[in-house]
Design a protein around this motif. Sequence first.
Motif, PDB file in Angstrom:
ATOM      1  N   PHE A 311     -31.631  46.612  68.801  1.00  0.00           N
ATOM      2  CA  PHE A 311     -30.619  46.218  69.775  1.00  0.00           C
ATOM      3  C   PHE A 311     -31.279  45.992  71.128  1.00  0.00           C
ATOM      4  CE2 PHE A 311     -27.152  47.698  72.824  1.00  0.00           C
ATOM      5  CZ  PHE A 311     -26.538  46.463  72.864  1.00  0.00           C
ATOM      6  N   SER A 312     -31.190  44.755  71.634  1.00  0.00           N
ATOM      7  CA  SER A 312     -31.864  44.396  72.878  1.00  0.00           C
ATOM      8  C   SER A 312     -30.878  43.950  73.948  1.00  0.00           C
ATOM      9  CB  SER A 312     -32.893  43.280  72.627  1.00  0.00           C
ATOM     10  OG  SER A 312     -33.958  43.740  71.823  1.00  0.00           O
ATOM     11  N   ILE A 313     -31.271  44.159  75.199  1.00  0.00           N
ATOM     12  CA  ILE A 313     -30.433  43.877  76.366  1.00  0.00           C
ATOM     13  C   ILE A 313     -31.279  43.138  77.391  1.00  0.00           C
ATOM     14  CG2 ILE A 313     -29.032  44.913  78.199  1.00  0.00           C
ATOM     15  CD1 ILE A 313     -28.938  47.460  76.354  1.00  0.00           C
ATOM     16  N   LEU A 314     -30.671  42.156  78.055  1.00  0.00           N
ATOM     17  CA  LEU A 314     -31.376  41.388  79.082  1.00  0.00           C
ATOM     18  C   LEU A 314     -30.402  41.035  80.199  1.00  0.00           C
ATOM     19  CD1 LEU A 314     -33.909  39.754  80.028  1.00  0.00           C
ATOM     20  CD2 LEU A 314     -32.997  37.839  78.700  1.00  0.00           C
ATOM     21  N   ALA A 315     -30.769  41.374  81.426  1.00  0.00           N
ATOM     22  CA  ALA A 315     -29.995  40.997  82.617  1.00  0.00           C
ATOM     23  C   ALA A 315     -30.951  40.398  83.630  1.00  0.00           C
ATOM     24  CB  ALA A 315     -29.280  42.217  83.207  1.00  0.00           C
ATOM     25  N   LEU A 316     -30.634  39.194  84.131  1.00  0.00           N
ATOM     26  CA  LEU A 316     -31.510  38.505  85.074  1.00  0.00           C
ATOM     27  C   LEU A 316     -30.805  37.269  85.633  1.00  0.00           C
ATOM     28  CD1 LEU A 316     -34.269  36.511  83.122  1.00  0.00           C
ATOM     29  CD2 LEU A 316     -31.969  36.974  82.276  1.00  0.00           C
ATOM     30  N   PRO A 317     -31.306  36.725  86.760  1.00  0.00           N
ATOM     31  CA  PRO A 317     -30.723  35.481  87.288  1.00  0.00           C
ATOM     32  C   PRO A 317     -31.292  34.265  86.560  1.00  0.00           C
ATOM     33  CG  PRO A 317     -32.391  36.317  88.803  1.00  0.00           C
ATOM     34  CD  PRO A 317     -32.296  37.306  87.685  1.00  0.00           C
ATOM     35  N   THR A 335     -28.912  41.484  68.629  1.00  0.00           N
ATOM     36  CA  THR A 335     -29.514  42.264  67.552  1.00  0.00           C
ATOM     37  C   THR A 335     -30.421  41.356  66.734  1.00  0.00           C
ATOM     38  OG1 THR A 335     -27.626  41.871  66.087  1.00  0.00           O
ATOM     39  CG2 THR A 335     -27.617  43.902  67.373  1.00  0.00           C
ATOM     40  N   TRP A 336     -31.434  41.989  66.145  1.00  0.00           N
ATOM     41  CA  TRP A 336     -32.400  41.296  65.281  1.00  0.00           C
ATOM     42  C   TRP A 336     -32.114  41.747  63.853  1.00  0.00           C
ATOM     43  CZ3 TRP A 336     -34.402  38.200  68.815  1.00  0.00           C
ATOM     44  CH2 TRP A 336     -34.536  38.671  70.129  1.00  0.00           C
ATOM     45  N   GLN A 337     -31.248  40.996  63.167  1.00  0.00           N
ATOM     46  CA  GLN A 337     -30.768  41.406  61.854  1.00  0.00           C
ATOM     47  C   GLN A 337     -31.796  41.051  60.778  1.00  0.00           C
ATOM     48  OE1 GLN A 337     -28.195  43.157  61.465  1.00  0.00           O
ATOM     49  NE2 GLN A 337     -26.882  42.809  63.212  1.00  0.00           N
ATOM     50  N   PRO A 338     -32.316  42.044  60.054  1.00  0.00           N
ATOM     51  CA  PRO A 338     -33.324  41.743  59.022  1.00  0.00           C
ATOM     52  C   PRO A 338     -32.708  41.016  57.834  1.00  0.00           C
ATOM     53  CG  PRO A 338     -32.677  44.050  58.918  1.00  0.00           C
ATOM     54  CD  PRO A 338     -32.004  43.484  60.139  1.00  0.00           C
ATOM     55  N   LYS A 339     -33.419  40.019  57.357  1.00  0.00           N
ATOM     56  CA  LYS A 339     -32.992  39.267  56.176  1.00  0.00           C
ATOM     57  C   LYS A 339     -34.149  39.106  55.190  1.00  0.00           C
ATOM     58  CE  LYS A 339     -30.116  35.793  56.572  1.00  0.00           C
ATOM     59  NZ  LYS A 339     -28.861  36.371  56.045  1.00  0.00           N
ATOM     60  N   GLY A 340     -35.146  39.959  55.318  1.00  0.00           N
ATOM     61  CA  GLY A 340     -36.333  39.884  54.488  1.00  0.00           C
ATOM     62  C   GLY A 340     -37.554  40.104  55.369  1.00  0.00           C
TER      63      GLY A 340
END
Length: 478
Positions: A311-317, A335-340
């Motif tokens: 789970f990643s978060i990014l705040a910036l202009p 989110t980086w959902q694994p699929k293999g």
Amino acid sequence: MTTTNPRPASVGQSAEDLLRKLEAGLPNGEIPAAIFGNEDVYRRELRSIFGRCWVFLAHESEIPAKGDYVLRKIGEDSFVVVRDEHGGINVLFDACRHRGVQICRADSGNTSHFRCPYHGWTFNTKGELVGAPLWRNAFGGMSKEDNGLSRAAKVATYQGLIFATLDHTAPPLEEYLGGMTWYLDLVFGLNSHGVEVLAPPQRFVIEANWKSGADNFSGDDYHLGTLHRSVWEIGAFPVPFRENMLGYHIQASPGHSLSFSMAPTDDEPGPKFFGYPEDLVATFDTSRISAHQLDVARRSRVFVGNIFPNFSILALPMTEDGANHPPTGILTIRTWQPKGPGKVEVWNWFCAYKNMTPEQKERVYRAGLGTFSMGGSFEMDDTEPWITVGRTGRSVAAEVLDFSLNYKMGMPGVGIAKRVEDWPGPGIAYWTRYEEGVQRNLFSFYTEMMRAAPGEWPSFRFPEDDVAPGSTASGSPA
């Protein structure tokens, strides 16, 4: 003359082989490339990481009303996140108790019941079995109470973010987040109105490993001046590259890491509060956070972080059109959902403070779409290298040559980054952002989780976590 590799590796290494190499190499800043592509490692991740850790699923604003639901993933498995008739949030395994058939066929909606299409078993929004065709003839005498939908072991929210875990032995969410809560409060707690998502998540698939996204958002700032050079050339980001590299890397707690691009002092020119408009900043209820959190938020230009595992978060202009629109603060969660082992599905939401004007929300959404989306300038930059990282991780050569990756930046004697002792928040902090301890923190916790026995958990505190957050002076460059 023929030379030989002094450390030959066997083709088709096991997860245990690679985890031993990872554990041995991390203290020296070395990570075996094969963990980004090995099939055995991936299967173990599904059970040891996604089958146990707290995983982000949704934001409360996505299911505001009773009966609202969204369909989400833990690892590769589907779960229905639904608000029941009493307002509670339930996370239900998307499989009928009768034959395991999927009971939810839409990505989102509103309903009072979920009905299996195979035999018609019907469940309410708490997952309780409430009916089935010809029940008396077919199942008379059987308990309905024992045949409801299976549920996530634990569900909890923090700052409107909904998490779940499949492991009944998992610690409480806030204990798992550890020092990361201080930083979530700093981003999501600035405003008493709270945060909302602006639209359903974008979803797109990349032929890469899920760990590349988590690695990058833990604080890989070194790539900005090369991979994202064009972003500065078109005026999408308002802070010059060298100035942008001023800031801190923080290992908030084991597994969870983040990075701030930050002005050294409060009176420095440039964006404040992640580039949000001044009229919005004037509404921030700063009594809800500490003076130290307020100082960090005020000086911050960029916040980027990852909560283990994905789970990643990014705040910036940002702006999608520098010639016509100045940069404005955007907030994206993903989110980086694994699929293999060689495929990841990116789920990407854009968020805004609820009291933003409709025009401000529209500006945030357009700026986000033009920069951090499947068609955005940043996203198109990032995905190509991640694809090749995964390709290398799946290669026979990486295994046979025992190929390891260099994660040494910021280690003693390497680079200019130095440990900061007076950082006001929790965790281990370094100035400047030329540093990879945040990634080493990710993979150290990853190793512990992958090797932990059922019911055992790594520590969620660093040994030096014996000073209460906010008890020291404001952080300064070392």
